[in-house]
Design an enzyme around this catalytic site. Structure first.
Site, PDB file in Angstrom:
ATOM      1  N   ARG A 134       1.275   1.701  -6.068  1.00 14.35           N
ATOM      2  CA  ARG A 134       1.538   0.747  -4.996  1.00 14.35           C
ATOM      3  C   ARG A 134       0.287  -0.012  -4.571  1.00 14.35           C
ATOM      4  O   ARG A 134       0.372  -0.992  -3.811  1.00 14.35           O
ATOM      5  CB  ARG A 134       2.121   1.465  -3.780  1.00 14.35           C
ATOM      6  CG  ARG A 134       3.436   2.135  -4.024  1.00 14.35           C
ATOM      7  CD  ARG A 134       3.932   2.835  -2.777  1.00 14.35           C
ATOM      8  NE  ARG A 134       4.247   1.883  -1.731  1.00 14.35           N
ATOM      9  CZ  ARG A 134       5.446   1.326  -1.552  1.00 14.35           C
ATOM     10  NH1 ARG A 134       6.441   1.644  -2.364  1.00 14.35           N
ATOM     11  NH2 ARG A 134       5.649   0.465  -0.582  1.00 14.35           N
ATOM     12  N   LYS A 185       3.163  -2.377  -7.408  1.00 17.29           N
ATOM     13  CA  LYS A 185       4.551  -2.239  -7.843  1.00 17.29           C
ATOM     14  C   LYS A 185       5.536  -2.835  -6.854  1.00 17.29           C
ATOM     15  O   LYS A 185       6.456  -3.545  -7.228  1.00 17.29           O
ATOM     16  CB  LYS A 185       4.855  -0.752  -8.047  1.00 17.29           C
ATOM     17  CG  LYS A 185       6.231  -0.473  -8.635  1.00 17.29           C
ATOM     18  CD  LYS A 185       6.331  -0.952 -10.057  1.00 17.29           C
ATOM     19  CE  LYS A 185       7.632  -0.573 -10.714  1.00 17.29           C
ATOM     20  NZ  LYS A 185       7.748  -1.196 -12.040  1.00 17.29           N
ATOM     21  N   TRP A 204      -3.702  -1.813  -1.304  1.00 20.17           N
ATOM     22  CA  TRP A 204      -3.688  -3.096  -2.004  1.00 20.17           C
ATOM     23  C   TRP A 204      -4.152  -4.119  -0.981  1.00 20.17           C
ATOM     24  O   TRP A 204      -3.485  -4.353   0.018  1.00 20.17           O
ATOM     25  CB  TRP A 204      -2.275  -3.419  -2.510  1.00 20.17           C
ATOM     26  CG  TRP A 204      -2.215  -4.656  -3.358  1.00 20.17           C
ATOM     27  CD1 TRP A 204      -2.416  -4.748  -4.704  1.00 20.17           C
ATOM     28  CD2 TRP A 204      -1.912  -5.991  -2.912  1.00 20.17           C
ATOM     29  NE1 TRP A 204      -2.264  -6.051  -5.125  1.00 20.17           N
ATOM     30  CE2 TRP A 204      -1.955  -6.839  -4.047  1.00 20.17           C
ATOM     31  CE3 TRP A 204      -1.614  -6.553  -1.684  1.00 20.17           C
ATOM     32  CZ2 TRP A 204      -1.710  -8.200  -3.970  1.00 20.17           C
ATOM     33  CZ3 TRP A 204      -1.375  -7.923  -1.595  1.00 20.17           C
ATOM     34  CH2 TRP A 204      -1.421  -8.725  -2.738  1.00 20.17           C
ATOM     35  N   HIS A 215       7.703 -31.514 -25.722  1.00 22.94           N
ATOM     36  CA  HIS A 215       7.467 -32.346 -24.550  1.00 22.94           C
ATOM     37  C   HIS A 215       6.206 -31.916 -23.803  1.00 22.94           C
ATOM     38  O   HIS A 215       6.159 -31.950 -22.579  1.00 22.94           O
ATOM     39  CB  HIS A 215       8.692 -32.296 -23.621  1.00 22.94           C
ATOM     40  CG  HIS A 215       9.932 -32.824 -24.253  1.00 22.94           C
ATOM     41  ND1 HIS A 215      10.222 -34.162 -24.317  1.00 22.94           N
ATOM     42  CD2 HIS A 215      10.935 -32.178 -24.893  1.00 22.94           C
ATOM     43  CE1 HIS A 215      11.372 -34.334 -24.950  1.00 22.94           C
ATOM     44  NE2 HIS A 215      11.826 -33.140 -25.319  1.00 22.94           N
ATOM     45  N   GLU A 260       0.336  -9.924 -17.310  1.00 20.45           N
ATOM     46  CA  GLU A 260       0.195  -8.892 -16.277  1.00 20.45           C
ATOM     47  C   GLU A 260      -0.768  -7.783 -16.686  1.00 20.45           C
ATOM     48  O   GLU A 260      -1.588  -7.344 -15.880  1.00 20.45           O
ATOM     49  CB  GLU A 260       1.558  -8.248 -15.984  1.00 20.45           C
ATOM     50  CG  GLU A 260       2.458  -9.035 -15.057  1.00 20.45           C
ATOM     51  CD  GLU A 260       3.760  -8.291 -14.799  1.00 20.45           C
ATOM     52  OE1 GLU A 260       4.193  -8.255 -13.638  1.00 20.45           O
ATOM     53  OE2 GLU A 260       4.345  -7.740 -15.751  1.00 20.45           O
ATOM     54  N   LYS A 320       4.793 -10.188 -19.140  1.00 24.47           N
ATOM     55  CA  LYS A 320       4.288  -8.847 -19.450  1.00 24.47           C
ATOM     56  C   LYS A 320       2.883  -8.916 -20.035  1.00 24.47           C
ATOM     57  O   LYS A 320       2.011  -8.126 -19.682  1.00 24.47           O
ATOM     58  CB  LYS A 320       5.217  -8.132 -20.440  1.00 24.47           C
ATOM     59  CG  LYS A 320       6.464  -7.567 -19.843  1.00 24.47           C
ATOM     60  CD  LYS A 320       6.158  -6.430 -18.897  1.00 24.47           C
ATOM     61  CE  LYS A 320       7.148  -6.356 -17.770  1.00 24.47           C
ATOM     62  NZ  LYS A 320       7.147  -7.433 -16.803  1.00 24.47           N
ATOM     63  N   GLU A 352       9.844 -13.527 -19.823  1.00 26.43           N
ATOM     64  CA  GLU A 352       9.521 -12.138 -19.523  1.00 26.43           C
ATOM     65  C   GLU A 352       8.433 -11.612 -20.451  1.00 26.43           C
ATOM     66  O   GLU A 352       7.529 -10.885 -20.020  1.00 26.43           O
ATOM     67  CB  GLU A 352      10.777 -11.272 -19.624  1.00 26.43           C
ATOM     68  CG  GLU A 352      10.567  -9.784 -19.439  1.00 26.43           C
ATOM     69  CD  GLU A 352      10.006  -9.397 -18.080  1.00 26.43           C
ATOM     70  OE1 GLU A 352       9.584  -8.231 -17.934  1.00 26.43           O
ATOM     71  OE2 GLU A 352       9.962 -10.247 -17.160  1.00 26.43           O
ATOM     72  N   ASN A 373       0.855  -0.018   6.143  1.00 22.55           N
ATOM     73  CA  ASN A 373       1.304  -0.855   5.027  1.00 22.55           C
ATOM     74  C   ASN A 373       1.992  -2.063   5.629  1.00 22.55           C
ATOM     75  O   ASN A 373       2.865  -1.923   6.480  1.00 22.55           O
ATOM     76  CB  ASN A 373       2.273  -0.069   4.134  1.00 22.55           C
ATOM     77  CG  ASN A 373       2.802  -0.908   2.972  1.00 22.55           C
ATOM     78  OD1 ASN A 373       2.229  -1.938   2.646  1.00 22.55           O
ATOM     79  ND2 ASN A 373       3.879  -0.464   2.364  1.00 22.55           N
ATOM     80  N   GLY A 374       1.603  -3.266   5.201  1.00 21.26           N
ATOM     81  CA  GLY A 374       2.213  -4.479   5.742  1.00 21.26           C
ATOM     82  C   GLY A 374       1.156  -5.428   6.276  1.00 21.26           C
ATOM     83  O   GLY A 374      -0.038  -5.282   6.009  1.00 21.26           O
ATOM     84  N   CYS A 394       0.824  -1.207   0.000  1.00 18.35           N
ATOM     85  CA  CYS A 394       0.000   0.000   0.000  1.00 18.35           C
ATOM     86  C   CYS A 394       0.859   1.259   0.000  1.00 18.35           C
ATOM     87  O   CYS A 394       2.055   1.216   0.250  1.00 18.35           O
ATOM     88  CB  CYS A 394      -0.907   0.007   1.226  1.00 18.35           C
ATOM     89  SG  CYS A 394      -1.814  -1.534   1.461  1.00 18.35           S
TER      90      CYS A 394
END
Length: 616
Positions: free
Chosen positions: A27, A611, A76, A512, A496, A493, A489, A102-103, A2
């Site tokens: 965030r 983020k 968040w 396979h 996301e 992207k 990557e 935050n946490g 957050c």
């Protein structure tokens, strides 16, 4: 995860809080709220709303009291779904104080049960409301001050936090504390104002003098004075830092989204990353951040890289480079798994942590474990003054500038640049690379910003391709060697920011299992640049085409063979095989961006993500 912002000073707090919350919205953006001290009623007014900060603005709409003291939060969600009730700030049971957090408070359930037995009730599902009432309970039961109540409460909670507290009985006081989550305090000396935030972006507009609060430290701001103490009640003497951040760097600069801006910033961000470190014409490569441990790196028997998400992909590329050039075994670990599997760490092992924010909770925990076992820990981070940069023995900053888009782009290529420079420095000292190859790679690395600028010229072509595939439900990304992590990557992207399911695989592994998914509806992205695996990748493309898959190929300029096979071909400039991930990833970033925009997705703030992941 957050975002916290707070202000105490002579200006009106609300505009500062709102602007700060917008800067911190990357965030977390499930909900937002502010608490302001209202002098007219000697009480705290709280406004909070599910959704973006704009929704909070609409809710307040000029109704808030004029106040020079306030706290704000953009969330968040961890405990409790996104809702008006679960949004921060939270007040204590009797309304004495208000708190943003935050946490995660891990023992909140036990504390909540204890408080409920004493008659406390709770409106929300959050651990934060429990903490607010716990502080209030301690103040009452111990008959102590607000400061002492916060301190005692924090000695009894388990978990991670950054908090800021205001109380109606102490209208001229802000109390802040942190453990495992970042908190920065800006000091404006000319008028005695203080600005608090999860990072420096809400602060830089007002002052460049900041203090980074350390773990288990508490700041008490009263009047125009600030005192910092440990949770053991010992006064600390913090260092005041000068922010190396410009306001322009955190604005969009004419781009529609931060993500697009940051993609196009990469020629400059990589040049900044190399500035002062690389002088190819003189054959010089200097990394002052790892000078003291250069011998340990050169003589290392093993290197362990710990990271999460995009940073983990950068670590995979580094594994190829370090083993290839330095002949040192490398293990790349998910930080989130590393500490829980009882890893074998020997004294003298090198552990490298990669993190854009420098605050990633899983990576921090992995480092603490490695450090306790006697390992030498190095950091590769972007955020100056971050937790990882402080606990590591040495390391290197990216100097990529702030990255606001939640999906990392320029931080990834900056991480690769630093890791490549580290590998070349070790290899040269160790003598596992010839002098001519070393100089060749230095010259080629110095040319990368220009080659990325050239690679960005495919933007319009990729926009056209994106229009054809924006409604796809699945994608497969395939690459070999150095380009295999690039495939991972690229898939990350896309998923996301566009919410399309995508998977990255080594191209040879397709046979396979994943080849069963190939049909005329399946787009397959190949990173097929000319390298030591080129002929094999061509064969893999033919296997996909034989099953009617739609092939999008990233190829080297001047390609002729794949042009005859693939449905769509995107050319990038030629560079050395080890440096190709810096270039080949560019079209994949653009592809994910344009597909997401065409699908109507919020590319800067994709759903459910944040983020900086400061919780486990």
């Amino acid at each position: 995860m957050c975002g916290i912002v707070a202000y105490k000073g002579k200006e009106q707090a609300l505009p500062i809080l709102i602007k700060g919350l917008k800067r911190l919205e990357y965030r977390g953006y499930d909900s937002a709220g502010v608490a302001l001290y209202d002098n007219s009623i000697s009480d705290i007014k709280i406004y909070k709303k599910q959704g973006k900060v704009k929704e909070l603005e609409n809710l307040i709409d000029g109704k808030s009291p004029k106040s020079g003291v306030g706290i704000g939060h953009t969330r968040w969600a961890t405990h409790g779904e996104p809702s008006d009730t679960n949004a921060h700030p939270h007040k204590s049971y009797n309304g004495r104080l208000s708190l943003v957090h935050n946490g995660i408070i891990e023992n909140y359930a036990a504390i909540k049960t204890e408080l409920q037995k004493k008659g406390y009730t709770f409106e929300s599902q959050t651990d934060t409301e429990v903490l607010a009432s716990f502080i209030d309970y301690i103040i009452t039961s111990e008959d102590c001050s607000l400061e002492e109540g916060v301190r005692l409460a924090l000695t009894r909670v388990v978990g991670a936090y950054a908090i800021v507290v205001i109380a109606k009985d102490n209208p001229d006081t802000l109390i802040a504390a942190r453990k495992g989550s970042p908190l920065v305090i800006g000091i404006k000396e000319d008028d005695g104002s203080f600005f608090l935030a999860s990072d420096a972006t809400p602060i830089v507009e007002y002052t460049k003098k900041v203090v980074y609060l350390k773990d288990e430290e508490m700041a008490v701001i009263s009047g125009n004075q600030m005192t910092i103490k440990s949770l053991e009640d010992v006064e600390q003497h913090p260092q005041v830092h000068e922010l190396d951040l410009n306001l322009e760097a955190i604005e969009k600069g004419g781009y529609e989204h931060f993500m697009l801006k940051e993609i196009f910033e990469q020629p400059n961000s990589i040049a900044d990353c190399m500035r002062g470190r690389l002088k190819a014409n003189e054959g010089k490569l200097v990394l002052g951040g790892i000078h003291e441990y250069a011998n340990a790196l050169t003589n290392a028997q093993r290197i362990v890289i710990v990271a999460c998400g995009t940073s983990w992909h950068a670590g995979l590329v580094a594994e190829y480079i370090i083993e290839d050039f330095c002949r040192i075994p490398v293990e790349v670990e998910y930080a989130s798994e590393f500490r829980y599997r009882n890893p074998i760490i020997n004294e003298g092992d090198i552990v490298i942590a990669i993190s854009q924010s420098g605050e990633t909770a899983d990576t921090l925990a992995a480092l603490e474990l490695a450090k306790s076992k006697g390992a030498i820990i190095l950091g590769v981070v972007n955020a100056v003054g971050s937790s990882i940069s402080r606990i590591t023995h040495e390391g290197a900053y990216l100097h990529a500038g702030p990255e606001i888009g939640v999906a990392s782009t320029k931080a990834f290529t900056a991480q690769l640049t630093v890791l490549i420079m580290m590998a070349l420095r070790i290899a040269h000292r160790k003598g596992t690379i010839t002098e001519s190859k070393y100089h060749e790679l230095l010259v080629e690395l110095e040319s990368i910003p220009a080659k990325i600028k050239k690679a960005l010229e495919v933007n319009e072509q990729i926009k056209e391709i994106s229009a054809l595939f924006k409604d796809a439900r699945n994608f497969i990304y395939l690459g070999r060697g150095y380009n295999f992590p690039v495939a991972l990557e690229g898939a990350l992207k896309l998923k996301e920011i566009s919410y399309i399911h995508a998977e990255g695989y080594p191209a040879a592994e397709m046979k396979h299992g994943p080849i069963a998914l190939i049909d005329e509806e399946m787009p397959v992205v190949f990173i097929a640049t000319r390298d030591s695996s080129y002929e094999k990748v061509v064969s893999n493309i033919q296997e996909v085409k034989a099953r009617k898959g739609k092939v999008i190929a990233i190829v080297t300029e001047g390609e002729e063979t794949i042009n005859q096979i693939a449905d769509f071909v995107i050319e990038v400039p030629h560079t050395s095989e080890a440096l190709m991930p810096l270039v080949s990833v560019i079209p994949l970033q653009l592809l994910s961006y344009h597909i997401a925009v065409m699908r109507g997705c919020n590319v800067d703030q994709p759903r459910n993500l944040a983020k900086s992941v400061t919780v486990e």
